[in-house]
Scaffold this active site. Structure first.
Site, mmCIF file in Angstrom:
data_model
loop_
_atom_site.group_PDB
_atom_site.id
_atom_site.type_symbol
_atom_site.label_atom_id
_atom_site.label_comp_id
_atom_site.label_asym_id
_atom_site.label_seq_id
_atom_site.Cartn_x
_atom_site.Cartn_y
_atom_site.Cartn_z
ATOM 1 N N HIS A 23 79.317 -2.743 7.885
ATOM 2 C CA HIS A 23 78.259 -1.728 7.988
ATOM 3 C C HIS A 23 78.590 -0.702 9.073
ATOM 4 O O HIS A 23 78.379 0.499 8.901
ATOM 5 C CB HIS A 23 76.922 -2.382 8.366
ATOM 6 N N SER B 89 76.992 -10.084 4.901
ATOM 7 C CA SER B 89 75.848 -10.691 5.593
ATOM 8 C C SER B 89 75.658 -12.125 5.117
ATOM 9 O O SER B 89 75.157 -12.973 5.847
ATOM 10 C CB SER B 89 74.587 -9.879 5.330
#
Ligand code: PAF
Length: 279
Positions: free
Chosen positions: A37, A186
């Site tokens: 990210h 994640s």
């Protein structure tokens, strides 16, 4: 850095930046941020006058029995990371603010949405396309940044943008990997030490296919059999798909060639993981 939960306020703020020279970059995320990210944020920071990120675990893109409830949430830590990266604003809406009780609209990219992850996660890409278009309408970014790891998502969003003439440039950033090759996700947070080791089979499977391709193999069936064998040989790994497709249509290729997308998905312990590479 401004943290904004109200969609109307986020829209008002973004309108100012969107009008400025250099434009606004948007990094849509579901939070639990990792280096992948942050690479999207840095790409925007290097290019756009202002960068907005969104953190929203979008209920529309999770099917019944999937991991919506246990998806990792780390809002405070995420905001600290984004602030350190120089992000201008973070949008953190509640689900009810994005989807009021009588919300009735969906964006469907027909065909593409049923391929790869869409085949095993019915409705997933409808949820993705719907929230991403809503984020685009709220933020009106000049550019939006997505990771190549979600290659099918990239294809769906690109097609949506093209079909609807959405005035936003889609920037796709390379997969960020751990030193041992595991693609950052994640969902890696679900893995214990043993599952973390088993998860390396995804990248190994892609590497075996790439090596066979580089050695001259062009037959997708033989490449995919080699990739699948790696996943099947790994304890604790249950393959979902192993595919060689065109990266825009997500349709199987007749022969592997430059630009072919090799993509894998597998269940590893409690996680469903994906990875890919472009030949
Ligand atoms: O890639 C993701 O994290 C999500 O699918 C996205 C694009 C933020 C939409 O919820």
């Amino acid at each position: 850095m401004q943290v904004v939960a109200d969609p109307a306020e986020f829209h008002r703020l973004c309108r100012g930046w969107a009008a400025a020279a250099g434009g606004l970059g948007l990094v849509p995320t579901m939070g639990a941020l990792h280096a992948g990210h942050l690479s999207l944020v840095r790409a925007s920071r290097g290019r756009d006058a202002a960068t907005a990120a969104s953190i929203f675990v979008n209920p529309l893109q999770f099917g019944p029995g999937e991991d919506f409830a246990r998806y990792p949430r780390a809002l405070e830590r995420d905001c600290a990371l984004l602030e350190r990266e120089g992000v201008t604003a973070v949008f953190t809406p509640a689900a009810e603010a994005m989807y009021p009780a009588d919300f009735a609209t969906a964006v469907e990219v027909a065909g593409l949405s049923e391929r790869l992850c869409g085949a095993s996660r019915p409705g997933h890409f409808r949820g993705v396309a719907t929230v991403v278009l809503k984020l685009f309408l709220l933020a009106q970014p000049a550019r939006a940044y997505f990771g190549q790891k979600d290659a099918a998502q990239v294809a769906v969003i690109r097609r949506m943008v093209r079909d609807l003439a959405a005035p936003v440039e889609i920037v796709v950033c390379p997969i960020v990997r751990e030193p041992d090759g595991l693609a950052m996700s994640s969902r890696n947070a679900y893995l214990d030490a043993a599952a973390r080791r088993h998860a390396l089979a995804l990248y190994r499977s892609l590497s075996v296919m790439r090596d066979r391709y580089q050695a001259g193999e062009r037959d997708p069936a033989r490449l995919l059999a080699a990739g699948r064998a790696v996943l099947e040989a790994e304890p604790g790994v249950r393959p979902d798909y192993v595919a060689a497709v065109d990266p825009d249509s997500l349709l199987p290729v007749a022969a592997a060639g430059p630009g072919t997308l090799l993509a894998v998905a597998a269940f590893v312990g409690p996680a469903r993981l994906i990875d890919n590479l472009l030949l």
